[in-house]
Design an enzyme around this catalytic site. Structure first.
Site, short mmCIF file in Angstrom:
data_model
loop_
_atom_site.label_atom_id
_atom_site.label_comp_id
_atom_site.label_asym_id
_atom_site.label_seq_id
_atom_site.Cartn_x
_atom_site.Cartn_y
_atom_site.Cartn_z
N ARG A 16 64.71 99.64 101.45
CA ARG A 16 65.18 99.19 100.14
C ARG A 16 66.56 98.54 100.22
O ARG A 16 66.83 97.57 99.51
CB ARG A 16 65.25 100.36 99.16
N GLU A 41 51.57 98.07 94.97
CA GLU A 41 50.57 97.75 96.00
C GLU A 41 49.38 96.92 95.52
O GLU A 41 48.94 96.00 96.20
CB GLU A 41 50.07 99.04 96.68
N ASP A 80 50.92 104.42 105.76
CA ASP A 80 50.71 103.03 105.31
C ASP A 80 51.56 101.98 106.04
O ASP A 80 51.03 101.09 106.73
CB ASP A 80 50.90 102.93 103.79
N GLU A 103 63.76 105.06 103.36
CA GLU A 103 64.01 104.42 102.07
C GLU A 103 65.28 103.57 102.12
O GLU A 103 65.32 102.47 101.58
CB GLU A 103 64.12 105.47 100.95
C1 DMJ Z 1 57.64 100.86 98.53
O1 DMJ Z 1 58.89 101.44 98.61
C2 DMJ Z 1 57.22 100.34 99.87
O2 DMJ Z 1 56.20 99.44 99.65
C3 DMJ Z 1 56.78 101.42 100.80
O3 DMJ Z 1 56.27 100.93 102.01
C4 DMJ Z 1 55.77 102.34 100.20
N1 DMJ Z 1 55.55 102.07 98.85
C5 DMJ Z 1 56.66 101.88 97.99
C6 DMJ Z 1 56.23 101.48 96.62
O4 DMJ Z 1 55.09 102.09 96.21
#
Ligand code: DMJ
Length: 494
Positions: free
Chosen positions: A66, A330, A207, A62
């Protein structure tokens, strides 16, 4: 009170980090919206008030996507000689955001030490490193989706350390995939390499691992990343995809990607999660638009039913399994990318529908709130930083046809947190490439005993490195205009 609150709520503490997360994560959204005064104000605020020298335990993933990603993106916007978004320059800017990105990344590096596989610990304390009571288990996406940000940082600094550790983690995970199905699980032990979570799917835990294999290739042009992505994509098609072969014709149910056991390919449950809605966007990037259209339609049908996407939806019961919606981006992301690929006004309609639901169900006095329950529409006192960095950005871009992201001479890629990074030759430079390839192919990593440990690369010392930041303005290049559709086309044009 502050300490009690944070230590009693690990989830919030992990993400928030006590480092002005939302302010940092939103920087390039302000630029994309052309709001130079607010962008400049926010950048100065970040430079003057944000510090990573904090006794704060954060998730490596994160913090990377972020914070690190946003700092790098904003830095590139500030130093872009073309200034496509208007005047986003900062008076007397001295690469402060790049220095901050470097400082943060150095604080995350302990996660990559003392791990037998090279797969990082999931959490570090920004001041003291890996906490003594650390868990040895991590999810594949968290450990294996650091390469874009770490690679950009390495290439801007001319310092291989960051890319090296991130790439080593990817290769270690890759080497642990099932030899029968080619699939990876969702949770792994970083010391033993054993899969603790054997579920393979497109959503939580996996993902962005897939996403970053492809995006690393787009940015850095390393063939091995594309090879891994192609192999992973093939396994996904072979084992996760159910339903009829073609989207719009033939017998059987519409296509759906399910969760299976990574070793047997057997169905593990009958839910999908809302994170999976990113996948049509990824399919657009590789040109699999037909399949993307179909999958996107499935998620949009769920959105239409609830005015939001439940965190988990049971496709067998046709009902939500987990009921909250934390303003995730998403579905909007895929909608935007599908509109760019098809220019079909249907996607504008979808975007308008999503926008209206957000206004109706999530808008509150001071922002937008997580839906606690997609049916009764009760709310939580929480607005995730990705709402501004992704959800709002993709919605804005969907309707802003004339935006410099679409029109300028620069082509952009979005990180998994929605931060824009211009794709250019500057990021293709890796003087250490030969050194990496001596490490052996993807399957060798994690097994060789001869690789230098990160410490031996002698670049971890933050203070000495800060003085080595090059002025990247020297490297600004005139870029050709293109929007990402066909990956080969993108790579070939540079
Ligand atoms: C985001 O922080 C990023 O897209 C991450 O890869 C997974 N999904 C969250 C938001 O849903």
């Amino acid at each position: 009170l502050f300490h009690f609150f944070f230590s009693s709520n690990l989830n919030i503490n992990d993400v928030l980090g006590n480092y002005s997360l939302t302010l940092v994560d939103a920087l390039d959204t302000l630029a994309i919206m052309g709001n130079s005064s607010e962008f400049q104000k926010a950048v100065k605020l970040v430079i003057n008030t944000v510090s990573f020298d904090k006794d704060s335990t954060v998730q490596v993933f994160e913090a990377t996507i972020r914070v690190l990603g946003s700092l790098l993106s904003a830095h590139r916007i500030i130093t872009d000689s073309k200034q496509p978004f208007g005047d986003m320059t900062i008076k007397d800017y001295d690469n402060e955001l790049l220095h901050m990105a470097h400082d943060l990344a150095v604080r995350l590096l302990p996660a990559f030490e003392n791990t037998k596989t090279g797969i990082p610990y999931p959490r570090v304390n920004l001041k003291t490193g890996v906490p003594p009571d650390s868990n040895n288990e991590t999810c594949t996406a968290g450990a294996g989706s650091l390469l874009v940000e770490f690679g950009i940082l390495s290439r801007l600094l001319g310092d291989s350390t960051f890319e090296w550790v991130a790439r080593r983690a990817v290769k270690a995970l890759w080497s642990l995939r099932s030899s029968d199905t080619g699939l990876l699980g969702n949770v792994v032990n970083i010391q033993t390499g054993h899969w603790v979570g054997k579920q393979s799917g497109l959503g939580a835990g996996l993902d962005s691992f897939y996403e970053y294999l492809l995006k690393s290739y787009i940015l850095f042009g390393e063939k091995e990343d594309l090879e891994m992505f192609n192999a992973a994509y093939q396994s996904i098609q072979n084992y996760l995809r159910r339903g009829r072969e073609a989207c719009n014709e033939g017998e059987g149910d519409p296509p759906l990607y399910v969760n299976v056991n990574m070793f047997s390919g057997q169905l593990m449950n009958t839910w999908i999660d809302s994170l999976q809605a990113f996948f049509p966007g990824l399919q657009v990037l590789i040109g699999d638009v037909e399949d993307a259209i179909c999958l996107h339609a499935f998620y949009y049908a769920i959105w239409k039913r609830y005015g939001a996407l439940p965190e988990r939806y049971n496709w067998q019961l046709q009902a939500p399994d987990v009921l909250f919606y934390p303003l995730r981006p998403e579905l909007v992301e895929s909608t935007y990318l599908l509109y760019q690929a098809t220019k079909n006004p249907f996607y504008l309609h979808v975007g308008m529908d999503i926008l209206q639901s957000l206004e109706k169900y999530t808008k509150v006095k001071c922002g937008y709130a997580t839906l606690h329950h997609v049916i009764d529409k009760s709310k939580e006192d929480r607005m995730e930083s990705f709402f501004l960095s992704e959800t709002c950005k993709y919605l804005y871009l969907l309707f802003d046809e004339e935006n410099p992201v679409h029109k300028s001479g620069t082509r952009y890629m979005f990180t998994t947190e929605g931060h824009i990074i211009s794709v250019d030759e500057r990021l293709r430079e890796s003087p250490w490439k030969e050194f990496f390839s001596e490490e052996g192919g993807p399957d060798q990593v994690g097994k060789s005993g001869h690789r230098p440990k990160p410490q031996e690369l002698n670049v971890i010392n933050s203070s000495s490195n800060c003085n080595r930041v090059p002025d990247e303005r020297r490297y600004a290049l005139p870029l050709k205009s293109i929007y990402m559709r066909q990956i080969d086309q993108m790579v070939g044009l540079i």
